[in-house]
Design an enzyme around this catalytic site. Structure first.
Site, PDB file in Angstrom:
ATOM      1  N   ALA A 124       5.739  -7.932   9.358  1.00  0.00           N
ATOM      2  CA  ALA A 124       5.413  -6.971  10.595  1.00  0.00           C
ATOM      3  C   ALA A 124       4.548  -5.643   9.838  1.00  0.00           C
ATOM      4  CB  ALA A 124       6.726  -6.663  10.478  1.00  0.00           C
ATOM      5  N   ASP A 125       4.864  -5.445   9.132  1.00  0.00           N
ATOM      6  CA  ASP A 125       3.923  -3.832   8.576  1.00  0.00           C
ATOM      7  C   ASP A 125       2.161  -4.273   9.223  1.00  0.00           C
ATOM      8  OD1 ASP A 125       6.204  -2.469   7.480  1.00  0.00           O
ATOM      9  OD2 ASP A 125       6.185  -2.981   5.848  1.00  0.00           O
ATOM     10  N   LEU A 126       1.894  -5.233   8.069  1.00  0.00           N
ATOM     11  CA  LEU A 126       0.429  -5.783   8.338  1.00  0.00           C
ATOM     12  C   LEU A 126       0.020  -5.433   9.225  1.00  0.00           C
ATOM     13  CD1 LEU A 126       0.662  -8.067   4.524  1.00  0.00           C
ATOM     14  CD2 LEU A 126       0.860  -5.634   4.812  1.00  0.00           C
ATOM     15  N   SER A 141       1.164  -4.222  12.205  1.00  0.00           N
ATOM     16  CA  SER A 141       1.094  -3.419  13.079  1.00  0.00           C
ATOM     17  C   SER A 141      -0.102  -2.440  12.515  1.00  0.00           C
ATOM     18  CB  SER A 141       3.396  -2.627  12.943  1.00  0.00           C
ATOM     19  OG  SER A 141       2.904  -2.683  11.384  1.00  0.00           O
ATOM     20  N   GLY A 142      -0.344  -2.250  11.427  1.00  0.00           N
ATOM     21  CA  GLY A 142      -1.517  -1.787  10.408  1.00  0.00           C
ATOM     22  C   GLY A 142      -2.453  -2.321  11.155  1.00  0.00           C
TER      23      GLY A 142
END
Length: 391
Positions: A172-174, A176-177
């Site tokens: 999810a972090d990757l 969104s980045g």
């Protein structure tokens, strides 16, 4: 810096992974990225470990190293007037500002969107939050695994419906980045036409929902709720991991033509009852798995993969990460970069996934990557530049 974004300045107010991944992507493309960190501790990920590497008095987190190449670092206390002036000086010179604060933090610092745009009308602002900046849960803090669960990804991942599992990286972090960097590039393109900047917003929630793909329309159109079902595709069969004599291989038979080639190669009847079409095979998935694994039972993995390649079946092994980074195909794609770190010396990092070529076919991909910075490593240079009124 070299690369297609080498004339851009990015001010990076982010920490952890989503924002730093977005700014690293921009840095990989040549942008000058100045990472603003908290004095003393810096980015949260500087303390995320083990593993740590280096001498005890200068140890480095490998987590931090994964997402901060091609950046400079300055430590600023944003509650201190002089340090805030340095940040304002950066904002006035920047093309892009990226932040992943909780909703309202920038406003409390006196640097809300209106103030940022007043000081720099051409500024593109990327804001990444956990669940969105507005809506009934807009102010909610976001961490990757929580977002994976809330956005439905864990319900689709695991050995079965009662075994929800997180993806093995902070996806999810990757994502969104990645979506954030994609939005920044679109906003920069629009700025060429309008002359003014804009605000780009995304979130961990949005990024995961954005990649639901066929599982999303499976519900929104067909009314079916997808569930985890292990290592086999819910809509294609056979497609997944199959056991052989000394391990397992993966195959992907995404067309009826491939199914017929596979059957011919292993002495199976492609038109056997319940096997003739993909829909029939999906409905009888367990039966299909049994037929395939029976065909593979006398094979070891390596000769089996060779046989599958010989008859034109997409197939592969499940590699551990040491095997991946030792694979000559990975090296050939520029997915490893060697950099010189201030305290660790020469280190190898996973590299950016893009390559560039000119019209003649000559590769022009950036090669001069820079190691992730020490905390406050570039403070003197940046403060002198801001103080001197540099453009």
């Amino acid at each position: 810096m070299t690369g297609p974004l080498s004339d851009l300045l990015v001010v990076d107010l982010t920490r952890a992974l989503a924002g730093p991944h977005a700014t690293q992507m921009l840095g990989d493309l040549g942008a000058r990225v100045i990472k603003v960190e908290a004095p003393g501790s810096g980015d949260d990920t500087r303390g995320w470990g083990p593993p740590f590497v280096g001498e005890p008095d200068a140890r480095q987190s490998t987590y931090f190293l994964c997402t901060n190449r091609n950046k400079e670092s300055i430590a600023l206390d944003l509650k201190d007037a002089a340090d805030k002036d340095v940040l304002v000086g950066l904002v006035e010179r920047a093309d892009v500002l990226v932040e992943n604060f909780r909703t309202g933090v920038l406003e409390r610092l006196g640097l809300g969107i209106e103030e940022l745009m007043r000081r720099n009308p051409r500024l593109v602002v990327l804001s990444i939050t956990g669940f969105g900046h507005d809506g009934p849960e807009g102010g909610r803090a976001g961490y990757d695994q929580i977002a994976q669960g809330e956005a439905g990804l864990m319900s689709l991942t695991g050995s079965g419906p009662d075994d929800p599992q997180r993806v093995g990286v902070p996806i999810a972090d990757l994502l969104s980045g990645m979506y954030g960097a994609y939005g920044v590039l679109a906003a920069l393109h629009e700025r060429e036409r309008t002359g003014t900047g804009t605000v780009v917003r995304t979130s961990l929630l949005a990024s995961v929902v954005g990649v639901h793909a066929f599982q999303g329309t499976r519900w929104t159109v067909a009314g079916e709720v997808g569930r985890a079902q292990g290592n086999h595709h819910p809509s294609i069969a056979p497609y997944g991991l199959f056991h052989c004599r000394d391990g397992a291989v993966q195959i992907a038979l995404g067309s009826e033509g491939l199914w017929k080639k596979f059957c011919a190669g292993f002495g199976l009847d492609p038109d056997a009852e319940g096997m003739a079409t993909n829909g029939e095979r999906v409905a009888r998935r367990e039966q299909v798995i049994g037929v395939v694994e029976q065909a593979f039972a006398g094979w070891d993995a390596e000769p089996l993969l060779a046989r599958l390649a010989e008859i034109g079946i997409p197939a592969g092994k499940v590699r551990t990460l040491d095997e991946v980074y030792g694979w000559d195909q990975v090296a050939s794609q520029g997915l490893l970069v060697d950099v010189e770190h201030p305290t660790l010396g020469g280190i190898t990092l996973p590299g950016p996934p893009l390559r560039f070529f000119d019209a003649a076919g000559t590769e022009v991909t950036r090669r001069d990557h820079v190691a992730p910075p020490l905390l406050d490593q570039h403070a003197d240079e940046i403060r002198a530049w801001i103080g001197g009124g540099g453009a």
